[in-house]
Enzyme design. Structure first.
Site, PDB file in Angstrom:
ATOM      1  CD  GLU A  87     -14.068 -12.892  -7.150  1.00 26.98           C
ATOM      2  OE1 GLU A  87     -13.947 -12.245  -5.937  1.00 26.98           O
ATOM      3  OE2 GLU A  87     -13.304 -12.886  -8.403  1.00 26.98           O
ATOM      4  CG  ASP A 143       2.433   5.164  -8.779  1.00 26.18           C
ATOM      5  OD1 ASP A 143       3.176   5.409  -9.576  1.00 26.18           O
ATOM      6  OD2 ASP A 143       2.530   4.190  -9.262  1.00 26.18           O
ATOM      7  NE  ARG A 153      -1.189   3.583  -7.186  1.00 27.56           N
ATOM      8  CZ  ARG A 153      -2.829   2.966  -6.016  1.00 27.56           C
ATOM      9  NH1 ARG A 153      -2.988   2.025  -6.761  1.00 27.56           N
ATOM     10  NH2 ARG A 153      -2.952   3.883  -4.842  1.00 27.56           N
ATOM     11  CG  HIS A 171       3.377   0.805  -7.634  1.00 25.10           C
ATOM     12  ND1 HIS A 171       2.097   1.551  -8.607  1.00 25.10           N
ATOM     13  CD2 HIS A 171       3.217  -0.324  -7.953  1.00 25.10           C
ATOM     14  CE1 HIS A 171       0.987   0.534  -9.041  1.00 25.10           C
ATOM     15  NE2 HIS A 171       2.026  -0.255  -7.893  1.00 25.10           N
ATOM     16  CD  GLU A 210      -3.932   0.148  -8.818  1.00 26.33           C
ATOM     17  OE1 GLU A 210      -4.330  -1.090 -10.290  1.00 26.33           O
ATOM     18  OE2 GLU A 210      -3.125   0.205  -8.450  1.00 26.33           O
ATOM     19  N   GLY A 248     -11.779  -3.568  -4.629  1.00 23.88           N
ATOM     20  CA  GLY A 248      -9.815  -4.368  -3.999  1.00 23.88           C
ATOM     21  C   GLY A 248     -10.114  -2.611  -4.199  1.00 23.88           C
ATOM     22  CD  GLU A 301      -8.405  -4.862  -0.261  1.00 23.44           C
ATOM     23  OE1 GLU A 301      -8.807  -4.244  -1.161  1.00 23.44           O
ATOM     24  OE2 GLU A 301      -7.630  -6.078   0.446  1.00 23.44           O
ATOM     25  CD  GLU A 359       0.248  -9.824  -8.145  1.00 21.54           C
ATOM     26  OE1 GLU A 359      -0.895  -8.821  -7.653  1.00 21.54           O
ATOM     27  OE2 GLU A 359       1.049 -10.465  -7.518  1.00 21.54           O
ATOM     28  CG  HIS A 398      -1.889  -0.925   1.004  1.00 23.66           C
ATOM     29  ND1 HIS A 398      -2.745  -1.203  -0.310  1.00 23.66           N
ATOM     30  CD2 HIS A 398      -2.115  -2.356   1.697  1.00 23.66           C
ATOM     31  CE1 HIS A 398      -3.460  -2.068   0.023  1.00 23.66           C
ATOM     32  NE2 HIS A 398      -3.271  -3.027   1.644  1.00 23.66           N
TER      33      HIS A 398
HETATM   34  N1  SAH Z   1      -7.619   0.564  -4.354  1.00 25.25           N
HETATM   35  C1  SAH Z   1      -6.242   0.036  -3.481  1.00 25.25           C
HETATM   36  C2  SAH Z   1      -5.516  -0.730  -3.504  1.00 25.25           C
HETATM   37  C3  SAH Z   1      -4.987  -1.192  -5.034  1.00 25.25           C
HETATM   38  S1  SAH Z   1      -4.410  -2.755  -5.003  1.00 25.25           S
HETATM   39  C4  SAH Z   1      -5.597   2.137  -3.662  1.00 25.25           C
HETATM   40  O1  SAH Z   1      -5.820   1.972  -5.360  1.00 25.25           O
HETATM   41  O2  SAH Z   1      -4.317   2.472  -3.439  1.00 25.25           O
HETATM   42  C5  SAH Z   1      -5.617  -4.014  -5.122  1.00 25.25           C
HETATM   43  C6  SAH Z   1      -6.629  -4.181  -3.872  1.00 25.25           C
HETATM   44  O3  SAH Z   1      -7.756  -5.138  -5.069  1.00 25.25           O
HETATM   45  C7  SAH Z   1      -5.604  -5.149  -2.998  1.00 25.25           C
HETATM   46  O4  SAH Z   1      -5.834  -4.260  -1.510  1.00 25.25           O
HETATM   47  C8  SAH Z   1      -6.194  -6.559  -3.016  1.00 25.25           C
HETATM   48  O5  SAH Z   1      -6.008  -7.189  -1.509  1.00 25.25           O
HETATM   49  C9  SAH Z   1      -7.291  -6.064  -3.086  1.00 25.25           C
HETATM   50  N2  SAH Z   1      -8.380  -7.085  -3.916  1.00 25.25           N
HETATM   51  C10 SAH Z   1      -7.802  -7.815  -4.912  1.00 25.25           C
HETATM   52  N3  SAH Z   1      -9.104  -9.393  -5.663  1.00 25.25           N
HETATM   53  C11 SAH Z   1      -9.980  -8.120  -4.642  1.00 25.25           C
HETATM   54  C12 SAH Z   1     -11.229  -9.188  -4.859  1.00 25.25           C
HETATM   55  N4  SAH Z   1     -11.285 -10.710  -5.525  1.00 25.25           N
HETATM   56  N5  SAH Z   1     -12.005  -9.005  -3.520  1.00 25.25           N
HETATM   57  C13 SAH Z   1     -12.088  -7.739  -2.616  1.00 25.25           C
HETATM   58  N6  SAH Z   1     -10.309  -7.697  -3.109  1.00 25.25           N
HETATM   59  C14 SAH Z   1      -9.750  -8.033  -4.239  1.00 25.25           C
END
Ligand code: SAH
Length: 414
Positions: A177, A98, A101, A349, A191, A125, A148, A200, A92
């Protein structure tokens, strides 16, 4: 890594074809049964097929005799490891620090603030909740569902409260999901981008959420994305890893060069910052994603083609890739915001990703490099992929017109 209680040899089954690269790697075909004799690293195992021995990429095989119900099979999404890493601050901090971004997302909210009034949004997320907090502070949505899955969500709730946004931002801890919302949303922002755009495969969660929770006519942010490629020179990286063995301390260490090539150039180099002057041609978008129409099944294999004209003479060492995403405007006549992670923009990043070919080739202005790229999603390890590149270098010189072909597959995993 090798665990002490493992008994070798272990039988494994190949999940896909692997052509191998260099004399130390073992080629195999989907369905082959191999015997693993040692696991010197978590990525590369020492294995045998029909009496031939060599290294195999661990991500291309699964335990022999395992059935789908076998609970000892590891989770193909590696969610525990994945979400654990987002439960700590390291990633984070990297993302929030960054600025290009994070500012791009802030700019999207600012430039659409009028249209976001009274809208229902999902921030998929949300991590520390930064995008949701921008929405609450810079626009007036009626509700932002900040979803999250990692344990960071507990802190995100505190951050929302601390910043007096709890009336607008509702933090839901869980996988996108699996969570339930009271209704559909007008805007789905996320993001989700990884190295080489797709690595990923968080994008799958975004597509599933879109199909379930986005209203007809709703907005996706990002709205589109593209993977960009350029043939490049990488002199200093090549020297650092290959020339080094020529004469260290006056000794001839060249027998280590093929090992060096295998060790350093088999996987792509993440976090590479290409100097714009090392681009041998104008970069071009090779894969484009429309976030409104892209389907999960499309992610299994994404194909792109390219034709580059060399515009400066130099040494072709391989290709560098990066991505850009667009956020279409909701305002009438508004312009899209773009986040570009390439060498002509402020570094992010993600930096760029370097794919080294096995043999440097001199190229000259006017030559062309044509070919194709395929991103194969790993059939078992769903967050991983293999990037295959095929190319032809066509020389333009009158006296020595020639064509050199190259092909190489790069496994991408952490
Ligand atoms: N939105 C934040 C974090 C982006 S990183 C920012 O911009 O700083 C992506 C985040 O999505 C991570 O914290 C990860 O744990 C979460 N994430 C990824 N797949 C997910 C899913 N299927 N359901 C919920 N959270 C998810």
């Amino acid at each position: 890594m090798q665990s002490e209680d493992e008994e070798f040899p272990i039988e494994v089954i190949a999940l896909s074809d692997f052509t191998g690269n260099g004399s130390d790697q073992l080629a195999f075909a989907n369905g082959d049964r191999l015997l693993v004799h040692a696991k010197p690293s978590s990525d590369w195992w020492w294995a045998e097929l029909s009496g031939v021995i060599g290294y195999i990429p661990a991500s291309h095989v699964c335990p022999g005799g395992a059935t789908e119900e076998d609970t000892s099979m590891p989770d193909p999404w590696q969610d525990e490891e994945y979400f654990d890493s987002y439960g700590t601050l390291k990633l984070h901090l990297e993302m929030l620090a960054d600025r290009s971004r994070t500012e791009a997302y802030r700019q999207v909210i600012i430039s659409n603030s009028a249209s976001l009034k009274d809208k229902v949004m999902m921030d998929l997320g949300c991590g520390t909740g930064i995008i949701s907090l921008f929405c609450a502070q810079l626009a007036q949505p009626s509700m932002v569902y900040a979803v999250e899955a990692s344990s960071m969500a507990e802190y995100t709730k505190k951050l929302v409260k601390q910043n007096n946004c709890e009336e607008v931002v509702s933090v839901l801890q869980g996988r996108a999901e699996e969570i339930e919302l009271p209704g559909q949303v007008d805007v789905l922002v996320s993001e989700w981008m990884g190295n080489c755009l797709l690595f990923e495969f968080m994008v799958e969660s975004v597509l599933l959420a879109r199909d379930r929770w986005l209203k007809e006519g709703g907005v996706m942010w990002p709205s589109s994305a593209a993977l960009t490629l350029v043939p490049c020179q990488a002199d200093s990286y090549f020297s650092e890893k290959m020339h080094f063995w020529e004469r260290p301390y006056g000794l001839d260490f060249t027998p280590l060069q093929s090992l060096a090539q295998q060790e350093f150039f088999t996987k792509p180099k993440f976090s590479y910052l290409i100097d714009p002057t090392d681009c041998l041609s104008t970069p071009c978008d090779v894969i484009q994603l429309d976030m409104y129409t892209l389907q999960v099944k499309d992610l299994e294999e994404m194909h792109g083609h390219f034709q580059f004209w060399i515009d400066r003479s130099g040494t072709f060492h391989g290709f560098t890739a990066w991505f850009n995403v667009d956020f279409k405007s909701m305002e009438p006549g508004g312009t899209a915001v773009q986040l570009d992670t390439g060498p002509h923009s402020e570094p992010t990043h993600w930096k760029q990703t370097l794919f080294m070919s096995d043999r440097p080739v001199s190229v000259h202005e006017g030559d062309s490099i044509s070919g194709s790229i395929v991103l194969h999603r790993n059939p078992v390890w769903r967050r991983h992929m293999t990037v295959s590149l095929h190319w032809n270098i066509n020389s333009s010189s009158k006296d020595a017109s020639s064509c050199q072909a190259g092909t190489k597959s790069f496994p991408m995993w952490r």
